[in-house]
Design an enzyme around this catalytic site. Structure first.
Site, short mmCIF file in Angstrom:
data_model
loop_
_atom_site.label_atom_id
_atom_site.label_comp_id
_atom_site.label_asym_id
_atom_site.label_seq_id
_atom_site.Cartn_x
_atom_site.Cartn_y
_atom_site.Cartn_z
N ARG A 1 26.43 -42.92 38.10
CA ARG A 1 27.06 -44.08 38.76
C ARG A 1 26.21 -45.34 38.63
NH1 ARG A 1 28.87 -40.94 44.22
NH2 ARG A 1 30.44 -39.59 43.30
N ASP B 1 36.70 -42.26 35.03
CA ASP B 1 36.86 -41.45 36.23
C ASP B 1 37.36 -40.08 35.80
OD1 ASP B 1 37.13 -41.72 39.43
OD2 ASP B 1 38.70 -40.39 38.67
N ARG C 1 35.61 -56.61 38.04
CA ARG C 1 36.67 -55.71 38.53
C ARG C 1 37.60 -56.38 39.53
NH1 ARG C 1 36.75 -50.57 40.34
NH2 ARG C 1 38.73 -51.30 41.16
#
Length: 356
Positions: free
Chosen positions: A39, A88, A52
């Site tokens: 991450r 993801d 984002r």
């Protein structure tokens, strides 16, 4: 066979071949202990939130230029030794038509859970065309990364099955375990199908240029060793076997998997990821020879100040001193509120302290 006489699909030495990361994965001598963070690309970085803004999570995982930018951000900022492809674990499921979304503050949510044999028909094969955005994104990344390796990414069958059956995150996995214990044939067929989908997803990443792959079995720690061996290991092993011919290192990571470390290595990984609960020297004993290890600083230590971070990082390096190969990482992912500067300082500390 390819034109140069190597098996078709076999990865040839590239700009990344002599990187510290790939050398450590191959258990070869390294100039310094390589570092990357699970991450590392994501919520801890202000530049991530900026790019984002207004873009839903799963949409961001299908836009090649955005994927590339997010993947590159921590490499630029922290000088880590490897990039991890931004994605993801539910992306391949979405790509084959499963109605899944990532709800903020919740995680992946499946609109119509898979719980019967008839439901298996909804899990069709994944083709490269389904995830053409991956091929494009990896191409953009490898051109930009140069000698820095890119790690491909996928969720493992048990964790994917848990989401599909439960319909979302679970603390007890009661529906998934009910099928695993009560209908072992359906369970085996479900995991086998997920293994094929996952292997296809990793192959796309490798063939596009990924230098290594990591299989995340985030929830495997919910299983007893005997249940893992019987009901999960065969599907994970199928994935590792499917990509073995490419010659790229295969990493396997789970959370709370101290009792499963030997079995996770047995599944076919070249590198076994270790969470922060088991010291690396003990993890090496459990895994056995012939594997590199990855880990395993507690992510929460990063909130404790530089001196504490360095003390705990030193403990990790000391525990790894006798290992055949070691990739420094956290024992789980970077927490969203982590100070990015703490990660940058940690990379520099590990590089300096481990310089050979």
């Amino acid at each position: 066979m390819s034109a140069n006489g190597s098996p078709a699909g076999q990865q040839q030495p590239t700009a990344t071949y002599d990187s510290a990361f790939l050398k450590a994965c191959r258990r070869e001598p390294v100039p310094h202990t390589p570092v990357w963070f699970m991450r590392q690309a994501g919520r801890s970085l202000p530049e991530y939130h900026k790019v984002r803004e207004g873009v839903p999570m799963l949409e961001s995982c299908t836009r090649p230029e955005l994927i590339a930018e997010i993947t590159l951000q921590p490499v630029r900022r922290h000088r880590v030794d490897a990039a991890i492809y931004f994605s993801d674990i539910v992306v391949p499921l979405k790509a084959i038509g499963i109605d899944v979304d990532i709800k903020p503050g919740v995680g992946p949510v499946v609109a119509d859970p898979i719980r019967t044999r008839a439901d298996l028909a909804r899990l069709r094969d994944l083709t490269p065309e389904d995830v053409s955005f991956v091929t494009e994104a990896v191409g953009l990344l490898t051109a930009e990364l140069g000698a820095t390796p890119l790690i491909g990414f996928a969720g493992a069958p048990f964790t994917l099955a848990s989401y599909l059956i439960e319909g979302g995150p679970s603390r007890t996995y009661e529906n998934a375990k009910a099928i695993m214990y009560g209908d072992p044939e359906l369970w085996a067929d479900l995991l086998d199908r997920l293994a094929d989908i996952t292997a296809a997803f990793l192959k796309v990443q490798i063939e596009a240029g990924a230098s290594a792959v990591q299989l995340f079995d985030s929830w495997a720690g919910a299983l007893a060793p005997a249940d893992y061996r019987r009901s999960v290991l065969p599907a994970s092993a199928k994935i590792f076997d499917a990509v073995s011919g490419y010659g790229v290192p295969r990493i396997h990571f789970g959370v709370g998997t101290g009792e499963l470390l030997g079995l996770m290595g047995e599944a076919g990984a070249d590198v076994v990821g270790v969470d922060y609960r088991v010291p690396l020297d003990e993890a090496a004993r459990r895994v056995g020879p012939g594997k590199a290890l990855q880990g395993n600083l507690d992510p929460a230590v990063l909130f404790a100040g530089t001196e504490a971070v360095e003390t705990k990082a030193r403990e990790v390096l000391d525990a790894a001193a006798g290992l055949e190969g070691h990739v420094f990482n956290l024992g789980h992912g970077v927490m969203p509120s982590t100070d990015p500067d703490a990660l940058t300082r940690l990379v520099e500390y590990v590089h300096t302290q481990s310089a050979r």
